[in-house]
Design a protein around this motif. Structure first.
Motif, PDB file in Angstrom:
ATOM      1  N   THR A  19       0.957  -1.290   0.229  1.00 18.28           N
ATOM      2  CA  THR A  19       0.053  -0.036  -0.148  1.00 18.28           C
ATOM      3  C   THR A  19       0.761   1.300   0.099  1.00 18.28           C
ATOM      4  O   THR A  19       0.496   2.269  -0.667  1.00 18.28           O
ATOM      5  CB  THR A  19      -1.111   0.140   1.331  1.00 18.28           C
ATOM      6  OG1 THR A  19      -0.114  -0.084   2.433  1.00 18.28           O
ATOM      7  CG2 THR A  19      -2.086  -1.127   1.275  1.00 18.28           C
ATOM      8  N   ASN A  20       1.922   1.392   0.777  1.00 15.96           N
ATOM      9  CA  ASN A  20       2.834   2.426   0.567  1.00 15.96           C
ATOM     10  C   ASN A  20       3.650   2.571  -0.743  1.00 15.96           C
ATOM     11  O   ASN A  20       3.708   3.793  -0.994  1.00 15.96           O
ATOM     12  CB  ASN A  20       3.878   2.366   1.902  1.00 15.96           C
ATOM     13  CG  ASN A  20       3.354   2.138   3.289  1.00 15.96           C
ATOM     14  OD1 ASN A  20       1.812   2.724   3.386  1.00 15.96           O
ATOM     15  ND2 ASN A  20       3.880   1.944   4.253  1.00 15.96           N
ATOM     16  N   ALA A  21       3.805   1.437  -1.106  1.00 14.95           N
ATOM     17  CA  ALA A  21       4.553   1.583  -2.405  1.00 14.95           C
ATOM     18  C   ALA A  21       3.538   2.197  -3.501  1.00 14.95           C
ATOM     19  O   ALA A  21       4.003   2.788  -4.096  1.00 14.95           O
ATOM     20  CB  ALA A  21       5.165   0.103  -2.735  1.00 14.95           C
ATOM     21  N   ALA A  22       2.409   1.749  -3.215  1.00 19.43           N
ATOM     22  CA  ALA A  22       1.251   2.333  -4.337  1.00 19.43           C
ATOM     23  C   ALA A  22       1.359   3.861  -4.121  1.00 19.43           C
ATOM     24  O   ALA A  22       0.894   4.285  -5.249  1.00 19.43           O
ATOM     25  CB  ALA A  22       0.199   1.541  -4.101  1.00 19.43           C
ATOM     26  N   LYS A  23       1.158   4.069  -2.964  1.00 23.39           N
ATOM     27  CA  LYS A  23       1.244   5.607  -2.868  1.00 23.39           C
ATOM     28  C   LYS A  23       2.056   6.343  -3.361  1.00 23.39           C
ATOM     29  O   LYS A  23       2.094   7.407  -4.261  1.00 23.39           O
ATOM     30  CB  LYS A  23       0.972   5.941  -1.276  1.00 23.39           C
ATOM     31  CG  LYS A  23      -0.610   5.550  -0.774  1.00 23.39           C
ATOM     32  CD  LYS A  23      -0.414   5.839   0.714  1.00 23.39           C
ATOM     33  CE  LYS A  23      -1.985   5.296   1.408  1.00 23.39           C
ATOM     34  NZ  LYS A  23      -2.059   5.414   2.906  1.00 23.39           N
ATOM     35  N   LEU A  24       3.459   5.822  -3.336  1.00 22.03           N
ATOM     36  CA  LEU A  24       4.538   6.565  -3.723  1.00 22.03           C
ATOM     37  C   LEU A  24       4.849   6.580  -5.079  1.00 22.03           C
ATOM     38  O   LEU A  24       5.212   7.564  -5.713  1.00 22.03           O
ATOM     39  CB  LEU A  24       5.924   5.925  -2.847  1.00 22.03           C
ATOM     40  CG  LEU A  24       6.113   6.372  -1.540  1.00 22.03           C
ATOM     41  CD1 LEU A  24       7.089   5.247  -1.002  1.00 22.03           C
ATOM     42  CD2 LEU A  24       6.452   7.720  -1.234  1.00 22.03           C
ATOM     43  N   LEU A  25       4.120   5.273  -5.778  1.00 18.45           N
ATOM     44  CA  LEU A  25       4.159   5.342  -7.039  1.00 18.45           C
ATOM     45  C   LEU A  25       3.001   5.862  -7.837  1.00 18.45           C
ATOM     46  O   LEU A  25       3.043   5.903  -9.285  1.00 18.45           O
ATOM     47  CB  LEU A  25       4.482   3.923  -7.556  1.00 18.45           C
ATOM     48  CG  LEU A  25       5.737   3.070  -6.992  1.00 18.45           C
ATOM     49  CD1 LEU A  25       5.820   1.661  -7.057  1.00 18.45           C
ATOM     50  CD2 LEU A  25       7.003   3.616  -7.658  1.00 18.45           C
ATOM     51  N   ASN A  26       2.203   6.218  -7.135  1.00 18.89           N
ATOM     52  CA  ASN A  26       0.779   6.952  -7.758  1.00 18.89           C
ATOM     53  C   ASN A  26       0.416   6.028  -8.347  1.00 18.89           C
ATOM     54  O   ASN A  26      -0.335   6.082  -9.580  1.00 18.89           O
ATOM     55  CB  ASN A  26       1.183   8.122  -8.734  1.00 18.89           C
ATOM     56  CG  ASN A  26       0.053   8.844  -8.927  1.00 18.89           C
ATOM     57  OD1 ASN A  26      -0.760   9.207  -8.037  1.00 18.89           O
ATOM     58  ND2 ASN A  26       0.048   9.721  -9.894  1.00 18.89           N
ATOM     59  N   LEU A  27       0.119   4.703  -7.765  1.00 24.24           N
ATOM     60  CA  LEU A  27      -0.402   3.245  -8.564  1.00 24.24           C
ATOM     61  C   LEU A  27      -1.577   2.977  -7.267  1.00 24.24           C
ATOM     62  O   LEU A  27      -1.641   3.309  -6.085  1.00 24.24           O
ATOM     63  CB  LEU A  27       0.423   2.366  -8.900  1.00 24.24           C
ATOM     64  CG  LEU A  27       1.453   2.772  -9.888  1.00 24.24           C
ATOM     65  CD1 LEU A  27       2.306   1.669  -9.956  1.00 24.24           C
ATOM     66  CD2 LEU A  27       0.905   2.829 -11.260  1.00 24.24           C
TER      67      LEU A  27
END
Length: 307
Positions: A19-27
């Motif tokens: 979830t954190n990675a998705a936010k950072l990657l705008n995905l």
């Protein structure tokens, strides 16, 4: 396998949360999970395992992570050599930032970026949210890092991209051993203490007002002594006259560490302040695109005082 898949995998490993990675990657989270499954299908082995600490790499995932970092580093070197050949670094990139990001987060990130790309010609300008929004639209800044919500008049413009890249949170502080240093405030006490607020229209002011509304309060219910537009002016007023100050944690992290100020934010009152990167992404020069990828990396946009 494209470069983005390797970048995405390293972000997941470093954040330990899809979830954190998705936010950072705008995905979206499902999009990141789907790409992880693609990688696992490609290599034929599990790459991540879930435990209470989060998404952790398996032995195969550790190998992929190690080589991915090496490949991405080589990719940086390749870009630098092409920049040298084409003189791309001679083009100036102007980055605008609101006060917290511009004064406390971006300077150290720019320093690190310049270590990787020493010839990058980047200029940082600090200004208000509304002015930076206008300058992104008229092209006088190539990108802007804006704290707090971004106006729909900007995000609705065709070609303008807005992505969350990091964030801070708001705190209420007072001089240590001062008259208001009696421990955490209550919400009721917050309405009576002499308060220094950021000026209207600043991102942190908008977030604070929205938080108050969720508790059935508004600024008129508070004892506001003064409203200032600059962080340094707000801190100077606090030091000279006392009272309590609403600001970002980054802005006072050094004073909190030294014990000069005390955090008296009411228990349970959380006020996250997101940072957004706003730009016309399709019009960015190569070095500017590279910087966009850089500051979207986990923990890259952090206060200089965190170390």
């Amino acid at each position: 396998m494209d470069k983005f898949l390797l970048e995405m995998f390293t972000v997941v490993v470093e954040t330990r949360r899809v979830t954190n990675a998705a936010k950072l990657l705008n995905l979206t989270q499902p999009a990141v999970s789907h790409q992880i499954r693609r990688l696992e299908a490609y290599f034929g082995v599990p790459l991540l395992t879930r435990n209470p600490q989060g998404a952790m790499p398996t032995p195969a995932g550790e190998i992929l992570y190690r080589h991915a970092k090496e490949i991405l580093s080589q990719y940086d070197r390749m870009e630098r050599e092409i920049d040298d050949l084409t003189h791309a670094d001679e083009l100036e990139t102007v980055i605008g930032a609101t006060p917290t990001a511009g004064n406390f987060a971006l300077p150290c990130s720019l320093w690190t970026f310049k270590d990787r790309f020493p010839k990058a010609n980047i200029r940082l300008e600090v200004s208000s949210c509304s002015e930076l929004s206008d300058r992104v639209l008229d092209g006088t800044v190539h990108m802007a890092v804006i704290e707090g919500p971004v106006s729909e008049r900007v995000t609705s413009v065709v070609g303008v991209k807005c992505r969350a890249i990091a964030g801070d949170y708001l705190v209420i502080v007072t001089p240590a051993k001062g008259p208001w240093d009696k421990g955490r405030l209550t919400l009721e006490a917050l309405t009576s203490v002499p308060l220094i607020l950021p000026g209207k229209g600043m991102g942190m002011r908008v977030v604070f007002e929205e938080t108050l509304q969720s508790y059935g309060l508004n600024v008129k219910d508070l004892h506001v002594k003064t409203q200032l537009g600059g962080l340094e002016g707000m801190k100077a007023a606090l030091e000279t006259h006392g009272g309590v100050l609403l600001c970002t944690r980054m802005a006072v992290q050094n004073e909190l560490r030294r014990g000069a100020l005390k955090d008296i934010t009411p228990e349970g009152l959380t006020m996250p302040l997101p940072f957004h990167l706003v730009c016309r992404e399709e019009q960015l020069q190569p070095i500017a695109r590279r910087f966009v990828r850089f500051i979207a990396a986990p923990e890259e946009l952090e206060s200089c005082w965190t170390t």
